[in-house]
Design a protein around this motif. Structure first.
Motif, PDB file in Angstrom:
ATOM      1  N   VAL A 101     -37.805  -4.136   6.177  1.00  0.00           N
ATOM      2  CA  VAL A 101     -39.079  -3.952   5.473  1.00  0.00           C
ATOM      3  C   VAL A 101     -39.893  -5.243   5.565  1.00  0.00           C
ATOM      4  CG1 VAL A 101     -40.183  -3.542   3.242  1.00  0.00           C
ATOM      5  CG2 VAL A 101     -38.176  -2.209   3.901  1.00  0.00           C
ATOM      6  N   ALA A 102     -39.220  -6.371   5.329  1.00  0.00           N
ATOM      7  CA  ALA A 102     -39.906  -7.666   5.384  1.00  0.00           C
ATOM      8  C   ALA A 102     -40.376  -7.978   6.804  1.00  0.00           C
ATOM      9  CB  ALA A 102     -38.967  -8.762   4.885  1.00  0.00           C
ATOM     10  N   GLN A 103     -39.608  -7.565   7.812  1.00  0.00           N
ATOM     11  CA  GLN A 103     -39.939  -7.873   9.199  1.00  0.00           C
ATOM     12  C   GLN A 103     -41.107  -7.044   9.717  1.00  0.00           C
ATOM     13  OE1 GLN A 103     -36.626  -7.447  11.872  1.00  0.00           O
ATOM     14  NE2 GLN A 103     -37.883  -7.671  13.704  1.00  0.00           N
ATOM     15  N   TYR A 104     -41.103  -5.734   9.419  1.00  0.00           N
ATOM     16  CA  TYR A 104     -42.103  -4.838  10.000  1.00  0.00           C
ATOM     17  C   TYR A 104     -43.250  -4.510   9.049  1.00  0.00           C
ATOM     18  CZ  TYR A 104     -38.881  -4.030  13.865  1.00  0.00           C
ATOM     19  OH  TYR A 104     -38.078  -4.191  14.961  1.00  0.00           O
ATOM     20  N   GLY A 105     -43.057  -4.743   7.752  1.00  0.00           N
ATOM     21  CA  GLY A 105     -44.056  -4.319   6.778  1.00  0.00           C
ATOM     22  C   GLY A 105     -43.780  -2.895   6.328  1.00  0.00           C
ATOM     23  N   GLU A 106     -44.295  -2.542   5.162  1.00  0.00           N
ATOM     24  CA  GLU A 106     -43.987  -1.243   4.568  1.00  0.00           C
ATOM     25  C   GLU A 106     -44.435  -0.072   5.449  1.00  0.00           C
ATOM     26  OE1 GLU A 106     -45.679  -1.162   0.698  1.00  0.00           O
ATOM     27  OE2 GLU A 106     -44.405  -2.777  -0.094  1.00  0.00           O
ATOM     28  N   ASP A 107     -45.636  -0.183   6.012  1.00  0.00           N
ATOM     29  CA  ASP A 107     -46.192   0.920   6.804  1.00  0.00           C
ATOM     30  C   ASP A 107     -45.352   1.228   8.035  1.00  0.00           C
ATOM     31  OD1 ASP A 107     -47.825   2.802   8.004  1.00  0.00           O
ATOM     32  OD2 ASP A 107     -49.086   1.273   8.963  1.00  0.00           O
ATOM     33  N   TYR A 108     -45.142   0.232   8.883  1.00  0.00           N
ATOM     34  CA  TYR A 108     -44.407   0.475  10.117  1.00  0.00           C
ATOM     35  C   TYR A 108     -42.937   0.797   9.842  1.00  0.00           C
ATOM     36  CZ  TYR A 108     -48.515  -1.475  12.397  1.00  0.00           C
ATOM     37  OH  TYR A 108     -49.789  -1.707  12.835  1.00  0.00           O
ATOM     38  N   PHE A 109     -42.382   0.193   8.795  1.00  0.00           N
ATOM     39  CA  PHE A 109     -40.982   0.482   8.476  1.00  0.00           C
ATOM     40  C   PHE A 109     -40.796   1.942   8.092  1.00  0.00           C
ATOM     41  CE2 PHE A 109     -37.915   1.292   5.106  1.00  0.00           C
ATOM     42  CZ  PHE A 109     -36.727   1.025   5.787  1.00  0.00           C
ATOM     43  N   ARG A 110     -41.642   2.438   7.197  1.00  0.00           N
ATOM     44  CA  ARG A 110     -41.447   3.817   6.722  1.00  0.00           C
ATOM     45  C   ARG A 110     -41.718   4.828   7.835  1.00  0.00           C
ATOM     46  NH1 ARG A 110     -45.275   6.841   5.354  1.00  0.00           N
ATOM     47  NH2 ARG A 110     -44.115   7.864   3.685  1.00  0.00           N
ATOM     48  N   GLU A 111     -42.647   4.527   8.754  1.00  0.00           N
ATOM     49  CA  GLU A 111     -42.875   5.452   9.856  1.00  0.00           C
ATOM     50  C   GLU A 111     -41.697   5.419  10.827  1.00  0.00           C
ATOM     51  OE1 GLU A 111     -44.890   8.335  12.192  1.00  0.00           O
ATOM     52  OE2 GLU A 111     -44.867   7.728  10.068  1.00  0.00           O
ATOM     53  N   GLY A 112     -41.156   4.224  11.050  1.00  0.00           N
ATOM     54  CA  GLY A 112     -39.962   4.125  11.879  1.00  0.00           C
ATOM     55  C   GLY A 112     -38.786   4.843  11.231  1.00  0.00           C
ATOM     56  N   LEU A 113     -38.647   4.714   9.917  1.00  0.00           N
ATOM     57  CA  LEU A 113     -37.576   5.396   9.196  1.00  0.00           C
ATOM     58  C   LEU A 113     -37.731   6.906   9.296  1.00  0.00           C
ATOM     59  CD1 LEU A 113     -35.139   5.265   7.258  1.00  0.00           C
ATOM     60  CD2 LEU A 113     -36.780   5.188   5.361  1.00  0.00           C
ATOM     61  N   ARG A 114     -38.966   7.375   9.179  1.00  0.00           N
ATOM     62  CA  ARG A 114     -39.210   8.830   9.264  1.00  0.00           C
ATOM     63  C   ARG A 114     -38.719   9.379  10.586  1.00  0.00           C
ATOM     64  NH1 ARG A 114     -42.737  12.443  11.216  1.00  0.00           N
ATOM     65  NH2 ARG A 114     -43.972  10.855  12.276  1.00  0.00           N
ATOM     66  N   LYS A 115     -39.019   8.680  11.676  1.00  0.00           N
ATOM     67  CA  LYS A 115     -38.591   9.152  12.997  1.00  0.00           C
ATOM     68  C   LYS A 115     -37.086   8.995  13.193  1.00  0.00           C
ATOM     69  CE  LYS A 115     -42.982   8.400  15.373  1.00  0.00           C
ATOM     70  NZ  LYS A 115     -43.659   7.769  16.535  1.00  0.00           N
ATOM     71  N   ALA A 116     -36.527   7.915  12.631  1.00  0.00           N
ATOM     72  CA  ALA A 116     -35.100   7.647  12.829  1.00  0.00           C
ATOM     73  C   ALA A 116     -34.215   8.681  12.147  1.00  0.00           C
ATOM     74  CB  ALA A 116     -34.758   6.251  12.322  1.00  0.00           C
ATOM     75  N   VAL A 117     -34.627   9.162  10.968  1.00  0.00           N
ATOM     76  CA  VAL A 117     -33.766  10.081  10.208  1.00  0.00           C
ATOM     77  C   VAL A 117     -34.063  11.535  10.521  1.00  0.00           C
ATOM     78  CG1 VAL A 117     -33.543   8.395   8.330  1.00  0.00           C
ATOM     79  CG2 VAL A 117     -35.310  10.175   8.196  1.00  0.00           C
ATOM     80  N   LYS A 118     -35.101  11.773  11.293  1.00  0.00           N
ATOM     81  CA  LYS A 118     -35.490  13.142  11.597  1.00  0.00           C
ATOM     82  C   LYS A 118     -34.361  13.892  12.301  1.00  0.00           C
ATOM     83  CE  LYS A 118     -39.218  15.772  13.839  1.00  0.00           C
ATOM     84  NZ  LYS A 118     -40.452  15.650  14.651  1.00  0.00           N
ATOM     85  N   GLY A 119     -33.960  15.015  11.742  1.00  0.00           N
ATOM     86  CA  GLY A 119     -32.933  15.859  12.348  1.00  0.00           C
ATOM     87  C   GLY A 119     -31.504  15.414  12.101  1.00  0.00           C
ATOM     88  N   LEU A 120     -31.286  14.375  11.323  1.00  0.00           N
ATOM     89  CA  LEU A 120     -29.925  13.888  11.082  1.00  0.00           C
ATOM     90  C   LEU A 120     -29.241  14.546   9.889  1.00  0.00           C
ATOM     91  CD1 LEU A 120     -30.282  10.032  11.704  1.00  0.00           C
ATOM     92  CD2 LEU A 120     -29.459  11.800  13.276  1.00  0.00           C
ATOM     93  N   GLY A 121     -29.999  15.288   9.105  1.00  0.00           N
ATOM     94  CA  GLY A 121     -29.397  15.964   7.961  1.00  0.00           C
ATOM     95  C   GLY A 121     -28.964  15.017   6.856  1.00  0.00           C
ATOM     96  N   LEU A 122     -29.644  13.906   6.709  1.00  0.00           N
ATOM     97  CA  LEU A 122     -29.283  12.927   5.674  1.00  0.00           C
ATOM     98  C   LEU A 122     -29.891  13.251   4.309  1.00  0.00           C
ATOM     99  CD1 LEU A 122     -29.726   9.597   7.686  1.00  0.00           C
ATOM    100  CD2 LEU A 122     -27.598  10.777   7.128  1.00  0.00           C
ATOM    101  N   GLY A 123     -30.780  14.224   4.269  1.00  0.00           N
ATOM    102  CA  GLY A 123     -31.440  14.533   3.003  1.00  0.00           C
ATOM    103  C   GLY A 123     -32.519  13.520   2.657  1.00  0.00           C
ATOM    104  N   VAL A 124     -32.979  12.746   3.654  1.00  0.00           N
ATOM    105  CA  VAL A 124     -34.018  11.750   3.440  1.00  0.00           C
ATOM    106  C   VAL A 124     -35.341  12.314   3.944  1.00  0.00           C
ATOM    107  CG1 VAL A 124     -34.844   9.444   4.053  1.00  0.00           C
ATOM    108  CG2 VAL A 124     -32.393   9.845   3.687  1.00  0.00           C
ATOM    109  N   SER A 125     -36.344  12.316   3.071  1.00  0.00           N
ATOM    110  CA  SER A 125     -37.653  12.855   3.438  1.00  0.00           C
ATOM    111  C   SER A 125     -38.700  11.756   3.307  1.00  0.00           C
ATOM    112  CB  SER A 125     -38.019  14.029   2.518  1.00  0.00           C
ATOM    113  OG  SER A 125     -39.312  14.507   2.814  1.00  0.00           O
ATOM    114  N   VAL A 126     -39.453  11.516   4.406  1.00  0.00           N
ATOM    115  CA  VAL A 126     -40.485  10.491   4.402  1.00  0.00           C
ATOM    116  C   VAL A 126     -41.812  11.149   4.741  1.00  0.00           C
ATOM    117  CG1 VAL A 126     -41.237   8.290   5.389  1.00  0.00           C
ATOM    118  CG2 VAL A 126     -38.797   8.779   5.175  1.00  0.00           C
TER     119      VAL A 126
END
Length: 319
Positions: free
Chosen positions: A259-284
């Protein structure tokens, strides 16, 4: 211990009136890392205990007097745990024998003095007391004796250890002082309560797994020193629950760095793509919707003079 001998007097005591406080024992085989060595020491100690009891059964008695400190009218054994224990077993077998044990009695002492004397006495003899046990025993005595302000050089001289070991001990003593605070709400004749207060205070500030505590309830020297400096514990040091918390803590710290490295915006968008389809129950939330709700029309700007050579992003084109 020697400084008290001149004030002692000899007496024949009833073993049943003596207090065997397990916290005063320097012997702590749980500190012996090698299982074979630990088992060998336990076998030797059991054999010695049987020899003492056999001597009593054969009418030979206890040859060497024990040392007893009188604290608030209570008689604490500071040297002679196994001899006293053998006498108590003999009295169980022969309750009408009238057996007494010769003791050097030192009166009008404090619990702290008795504890320190017991640590010292039990380091110098016994069945193969190891260096780890001796160092931990001395560490306990320094904590109870409120010697937490000693410098590294003073610790090295007082304990008789290398400067490296003294550094770990001094760091641990300082952590204990901070954990207990300036005003102690305990009495030293209740060591279990003292150890519990110490543990609660340390665990508020540092991560210390079950393996970081000795059998008396005191922190072990090196694990406490490592915890203070932030050095992590290896999986072998932890049980399953502790390893789980360790992993969660590590993941949380790694995420915080991203979060500190990329900033909140880029981190959360990267997280959204990373968890997509993994079934982790994480929604961004989608980036555009989040930016709109946040009152912004675009994300973080690229740093001035940025070029692709400083790109830290994943090699995955979809990330």
């Amino acid at each position: 211990m020697n400084q008290y001998i001149s004030d002692s007097k000899r007496a024949e005591l009833d073993p049943k009136l003596l207090i065997l406080d397990s916290a005063m024992q320097a012997r702590d085989v749980s500190l012996i890392k090698d299982k074979q060595v630990r088992a060998a020491q336990e076998i030797k100690q059991d054999a010695q205990d049987r020899e003492i009891l056999d001597d009593l059964r054969n009418g030979l008695g206890i040859k060497q007097p024990i040392d007893v400190f009188v604290v608030d009218g209570k008689h604490y054994v500071v040297d002679g745990f196994h001899r006293t224990g053998a006498c108590l077993k003999y009295l169980e077998e022969n309750p009408d024998s009238g057996l007494t044990i010769t003791a050097r009695v030192i009166e009008n002492r404090t619990y702290q003095e008795a504890f320190a004397a017991a640590q010292e006495a039990n380091q110098s003899h016994g069945v193969g007391v190891t260096n780890d046990e001796v160092m931990q025993s001395k560490f306990r005595a320094l904590i109870v004796g409120e010697k937490s302000s000693l410098s590294v050089s003073q610790v090295a001289e007082k304990v008789g250890c290398s400067r490296g070991q003294a550094n770990h001990i001094a760091r641990g003593l300082k952590a204990c002082r901070e954990a207990l605070g300036d005003e102690h709400e305990y009495e030293f004749n209740d060591l279990a309560r003292f150890a519990e207060s110490l543990k609660e205070g340390l665990e508020k500030k540092h991560y210390l797994p079950t393996s970081a505590w000795d059998s008396k309830g005191f922190p072990k020297i090196r694990p406490l020193s490592d915890a203070v400096t932030g050095k992590g514990f290896l999986p072998k040091d932890m049980n399953n629950d502790e390893w789980e918390q360790h992993q969660i803590k590590g993941a949380s710290e790694a995420v915080s760095r991203l979060v500190a490295q990329y900033g909140e915006d880029y981190f959360r968008e990267g997280l959204r793509k990373a968890v997509k389809g993994l079934g982790l129950g994480v929604s961004v939330t989608l980036r555009n919707k989040w930016l709109e709700e946040a009152g912004a029309m675009e994300g973080d700007e690229a740093p001035q003079d940025w070029d692709s050579s400083s790109d830290n992003s994943s090699s995955d084109p979809d990330f």
